[in-house]
Design an enzyme around this catalytic site. Structure first.
Site, PDB file in Angstrom:
ATOM      1  N   THR A  13       0.991  -1.298  -0.074  1.00  0.00           N
ATOM      2  CA  THR A  13      -0.063   0.044   0.241  1.00  0.00           C
ATOM      3  C   THR A  13       0.954   1.289   0.125  1.00  0.00           C
ATOM      4  O   THR A  13       0.300   2.340  -0.168  1.00  0.00           O
ATOM      5  CB  THR A  13      -0.903   0.120   1.245  1.00  0.00           C
ATOM      6  N   GLY A  14       2.093   0.976   0.188  1.00  0.00           N
ATOM      7  CA  GLY A  14       2.878   2.337   0.287  1.00  0.00           C
ATOM      8  C   GLY A  14       3.362   2.765  -1.172  1.00  0.00           C
ATOM      9  O   GLY A  14       2.959   2.157  -2.322  1.00  0.00           O
ATOM     10  N   ASP A  16       6.096   2.619  -2.905  1.00  0.00           N
ATOM     11  CA  ASP A  16       7.000   1.775  -3.684  1.00  0.00           C
ATOM     12  C   ASP A  16       6.348   0.480  -4.242  1.00  0.00           C
ATOM     13  O   ASP A  16       6.386  -0.039  -5.221  1.00  0.00           O
ATOM     14  CB  ASP A  16       8.342   1.343  -3.056  1.00  0.00           C
ATOM     15  N   ALA A  85       8.218  -1.309   6.526  1.00  0.00           N
ATOM     16  CA  ALA A  85       8.995  -0.253   7.193  1.00  0.00           C
ATOM     17  C   ALA A  85       8.212   0.672   7.828  1.00  0.00           C
ATOM     18  O   ALA A  85       6.884   0.985   7.604  1.00  0.00           O
ATOM     19  CB  ALA A  85      10.020   0.439   6.347  1.00  0.00           C
ATOM     20  N   GLN A  86       8.505   1.494   8.863  1.00  0.00           N
ATOM     21  CA  GLN A  86       7.999   2.636   9.442  1.00  0.00           C
ATOM     22  C   GLN A  86       9.368   3.512   8.648  1.00  0.00           C
ATOM     23  O   GLN A  86      10.336   3.722   9.038  1.00  0.00           O
ATOM     24  CB  GLN A  86       8.269   2.785  11.007  1.00  0.00           C
ATOM     25  N   SER A 128      18.572   1.956   2.357  1.00  0.00           N
ATOM     26  CA  SER A 128      18.237   3.378   2.279  1.00  0.00           C
ATOM     27  C   SER A 128      19.547   4.209   2.377  1.00  0.00           C
ATOM     28  O   SER A 128      20.432   3.626   2.935  1.00  0.00           O
ATOM     29  CB  SER A 128      17.325   3.868   3.429  1.00  0.00           C
ATOM     30  N   GLU A 130      19.949   6.788   3.912  1.00  0.00           N
ATOM     31  CA  GLU A 130      20.167   7.319   5.182  1.00  0.00           C
ATOM     32  C   GLU A 130      21.181   6.361   5.840  1.00  0.00           C
ATOM     33  O   GLU A 130      21.646   7.049   7.085  1.00  0.00           O
ATOM     34  CB  GLU A 130      18.712   7.239   6.005  1.00  0.00           C
ATOM     35  N   TYR A 152      15.611   5.279  12.280  1.00  0.00           N
ATOM     36  CA  TYR A 152      15.119   4.514  10.985  1.00  0.00           C
ATOM     37  C   TYR A 152      16.360   4.107  10.376  1.00  0.00           C
ATOM     38  O   TYR A 152      16.214   2.856   9.720  1.00  0.00           O
ATOM     39  CB  TYR A 152      14.618   5.645  10.122  1.00  0.00           C
ATOM     40  N   HIS A 182      13.533   8.921  -3.428  1.00  0.00           N
ATOM     41  CA  HIS A 182      12.789   8.751  -4.732  1.00  0.00           C
ATOM     42  C   HIS A 182      11.409   8.898  -4.363  1.00  0.00           C
ATOM     43  O   HIS A 182      10.896   8.671  -3.539  1.00  0.00           O
ATOM     44  CB  HIS A 182      13.030   7.343  -5.063  1.00  0.00           C
ATOM     45  N   ARG A 187       3.801   9.803  -3.054  1.00  0.00           N
ATOM     46  CA  ARG A 187       4.635   9.887  -1.859  1.00  0.00           C
ATOM     47  C   ARG A 187       3.535  10.460  -0.568  1.00  0.00           C
ATOM     48  O   ARG A 187       2.650  11.060  -0.844  1.00  0.00           O
ATOM     49  CB  ARG A 187       5.724  10.973  -1.944  1.00  0.00           C
TER      50      ARG A 187
END
Length: 341
Positions: A13-14, A16, A85-86, A128, A130, A152, A182, A187
């Site tokens: 549902t996100g 990506d 993921a959160q 990620s 990050e 995260y 991305h 988003r």
């Protein structure tokens, strides 16, 4: 006749997950997708892409190994793409335990069930940029050291190393995609790109006066999500699993993004404000990726760069709000609101 492949997408549902589902359906895949069983499931992205009825949705408890095992047994996937993921860095500072459980431990639970299934399943883990944190290199690639500075990023790094461990220790075809930022009109509003595109659209239509942001000097490497999901698929088509960076090799500040968004929306840059409470406790100064390995081995390279990306997002949010003001109703993350204010 060659049998069509089956894919299982966790977190379908996100952003990506939805774009990947659309991509794989066009490739002839049978697509299963997991979602969390909540009172109001968030299917608007799948509905927006017109694919909700084309995918097979399975509610799954990410913290329950039996639920994961049943999901794998039911879907019988050739490929698993893990987006569980959160995914908000800012929220991870507020919810570090939940972030660790979902974004970190969830990867291990999935990989363990893949191992126990004894099936030849290819596994993709969404890493990620990050994870690099404030590592000093000007540009980051697959050999750059990691230095995570948020719950995260630390959780994502845990998932990265677990994916590598299961690849080396158990021979699982497990691949990490190290994804730089991305974005797209799908988003979530908790991400700064969409916060900006939605905010300037509302200002342009007289629904807001200003847009309050945080650190305007942070620089990121922003690409287009539909192109990134193609890169993910290409990774799992390789004979041998490996790790790949997906990026644009460009970096732009949040201030640049906000100013260009204002230009597209035809509003004054003075409408952009900063607010101390919007700053992260600890932020990355600059991230820039090197996608040369993906280009060489996968034949992948980005086509949509910074200005085109911003234009796509701002114009879509303008279109949404204009339609909403005319009384149109459509799948949208803001369509649940009773008021536009």
């Amino acid at each position: 006749m060659r049998k069509s492949k089956t894919a299982l997408i966790t977190g379908i549902t996100g952003q990506d997950g939805a774009y990947l589902a659309e991509f794989l359906l066009k490739k002839g895949y049978t697509v299963f997708g997991t979602y969390r069983r909540v009172s109001s499931p968030n299917f608007w992205r799948l509905e927006h892409l017109g694919i909700k009825d084309k995918v097979k949705l399975i509610p799954m408890n990410f913290s329950n190994s039996k639920s994961i095992s049943k999901t794998i047994a039911k879907s019988k996937p050739d490929e698993i793409y893990n987006f569980l993921a959160q995914s908000s860095v800012s929220i991870s500072f507020e919810q570090p335990i939940q972030t660790t459980n979902i974004t970190g431990l969830g990867v291990t639970m999935l990989l363990e069930e893949v191992r126990k299934s004894k099936k030849m399943i290819k596994f993709y883990q969404a890493g990620s940029s990050e994870m690099y944190g404030n590592e000093k290199s000007i540009i980051k690639n697959e050999k750059t050291s990691f230095n995570p500075i948020s719950p995260y990023a630390i959780s994502k790094l845990y998932g990265f190393w677990m994916t590598n461990l299961y690849r080396e220790a158990y021979g699982i075809h497990a691949t990490n995609g190290i994804l730089f930022n991305h974005e797209s009109p799908l988003r979530g509003l908790e991400f700064v790109t969409r916060k900006i595109s939605n905010g300037v659209a509302r200002i342009a239509l007289g629904l807001e006066n200003n847009l309050e942001l945080g650190n305007l000097n942070a620089k990121r490497d922003w690409g287009y999500a539909p192109e990134f999901v193609e890169g993910m698929w290409k990774m799992l088509q390789q004979k041998n699993p490996d790790d790949y960076v997906l990026s644009t090799d460009e970096t732009h500040s949040i201030l640049e993004l906000a100013n260009y968004a204002c230009k597209i929306a035809n509003i004054s840059k003075s409408k952009i404000k900063t607010k101390k409470s919007n700053f992260r406790p600890y932020d990355i100064i600059k991230l820039k990726g090197d996608y040369s390995k993906a280009e060489k081995k996968l034949g992948w390279k980005p086509k949509v760069k910074f200005k085109k990306l911003v234009k796509i997002m701002v114009e879509e949010d303008l279109k949404r709000w204009e339609g909403w003001l005319k009384g149109e109703r459509f799948p949208w993350d803001l369509s649940h609101r009773n008021s536009i204010n």
